[in-house]
Write a protein that holds these residues in place. Structure first.
Motif, PDB file in Angstrom:
ATOM      1  N   VAL A 111      43.608  17.582  -6.939  1.00  9.95           N
ATOM      2  CA  VAL A 111      42.279  18.053  -7.332  1.00  9.95           C
ATOM      3  C   VAL A 111      41.590  16.956  -8.145  1.00  9.95           C
ATOM      4  N   LEU A 112      40.426  16.533  -7.657  1.00 10.88           N
ATOM      5  CA  LEU A 112      39.655  15.462  -8.322  1.00 10.88           C
ATOM      6  C   LEU A 112      38.392  16.074  -8.911  1.00 10.88           C
ATOM      7  N   CYS A 113      38.288  16.050 -10.244  1.00 11.49           N
ATOM      8  CA  CYS A 113      37.124  16.623 -10.923  1.00 11.49           C
ATOM      9  C   CYS A 113      36.266  15.509 -11.502  1.00 11.49           C
ATOM     10  N   TYR A 114      34.964  15.645 -11.367  1.00 11.34           N
ATOM     11  CA  TYR A 114      34.003  14.644 -11.862  1.00 11.34           C
ATOM     12  C   TYR A 114      33.003  15.354 -12.761  1.00 11.34           C
ATOM     13  N   GLY A 115      32.813  14.855 -13.970  1.00 10.07           N
ATOM     14  CA  GLY A 115      31.851  15.526 -14.843  1.00 10.07           C
ATOM     15  C   GLY A 115      31.576  14.772 -16.121  1.00 10.07           C
TER      16      GLY A 115
END
Ligand SMILES: Nc1ncnc2c1ncn2[C@@H]1O[C@H](COP(=O)(O)OP(=O)(O)O)[C@@H](O)[C@H]1O
Ligand SMILES: Cc1cn([C@H]2C[C@H](O)[C@@H](COP(=O)(O)O)O2)c(=O)[nH]c1=O
Ligand SMILES: [Zn+2]
Length: 203
Positions: A111-115
């Motif tokens: 899971v790749l989260c960007y924020g």
């Protein structure tokens, strides 16, 4: 072991661009991905991840009540997922971050989260705080302030470009409402100094 990644940055650093590149990279190798973005961030279009560089892709919009684990497992049951990518991850609830961690741990889906790391007051978003606590890998995407130093903070401005210090944490907007600055110039702008009038001195 599949990992939970958090790629964090200030605004306008290239987060959505990098997400869309990573997604393309999986898909050009014939692998399935699932994209999520915050339902409230409809600047480009509802349920769309769009980068300022012009790339865009449809994505499943998430609300605070969305069970991301159930959504992803439903999709995974039909077409096995090689990766899940989440944009605007600062708007995840802490529970939703826990759901994403379970997708990595129990279902072996990376899971790749960007924020964003912090809001216009320099405070952590709840979703970002949970990601900083849980992610296996933290990676900062770098961008530059008006002075050339690394921009780590997000200044909120009004229609006249004046710094705003108070208000709700969530306020959707783009380059017209926010300016990414280094910590020094963020502090100076909030103190009323003319940082945005081209008078910022190099560090
Ligand atoms: N036409 C362009 N060519 C190259 N880079 C661009 C172009 N337009 C915008 N950018 C760069 O793209 C970055 C913003 O990308 P984006 O993915 O929208 O950021 P974020 O998701 O972090 O807010 C900025 O660094 C901006 O300078
Ligand atoms: C700093 C800050 C930002 N937001 C909102 C503004 C935008 O809609 C998104 C971030 O957009 P990005 O270009 O994809 O990084 O977050 C907010 O609601 N509150 C804030 O304090
Ligand atoms: Zn600066």
């Amino acid at each position: 072991m599949a990992k939970l990644y958090f790629y964090y940055a200030s605004m306008n650093a290239g987060k959505s661009t990098m997400l869309l590149q990573a997604d393309f990279n999986y898909r050009e190798r014939g692998m399935n991905t699932m994209l999520f973005t915050a339902a409230i961030d409809d600047r480009f279009a509802y349920g769309t991840i769009a980068s300022r560089i012009g790339l865009s892709q449809p994505a499943t919009p998430f609300h605070a009540s969305t069970d991301l684990e159930a959504c992803a497992l439903d999709q995974h049951g039909r077409t096995p997922l090689a990766c899940i990518l989440v944009d605007e991850a600062q708007f995840l609830t802490p529970d939703q971050v826990d759901q994403l961690a379970r997708l990595a741990d129990r279902h072996r889906i990376p899971v790749l989260c960007y924020g964003l790391r912090t809001d216009f007051k320099g405070q952590l978003f709840p979703g970002s705080a949970r990601l900083l606590a849980l992610a296996d890998a933290l990676s900062e995407i770098k961008s530059v302030c008006v002075c050339g130093a690394k921009a780590t903070m997000n200044l909120r401005v009004d229609g006249q470009g004046k710094a705003i210090a108070e208000g709700a944490q969530t306020e959707i907007g783009g380059n017209d409402r926010y300016v990414a600055l280094c910590r020094r110039h963020f502090g100076e702008a909030l103190a009323g100094e003319p940082v945005l009038e081209g008078k910022a001195k190099p560090d």
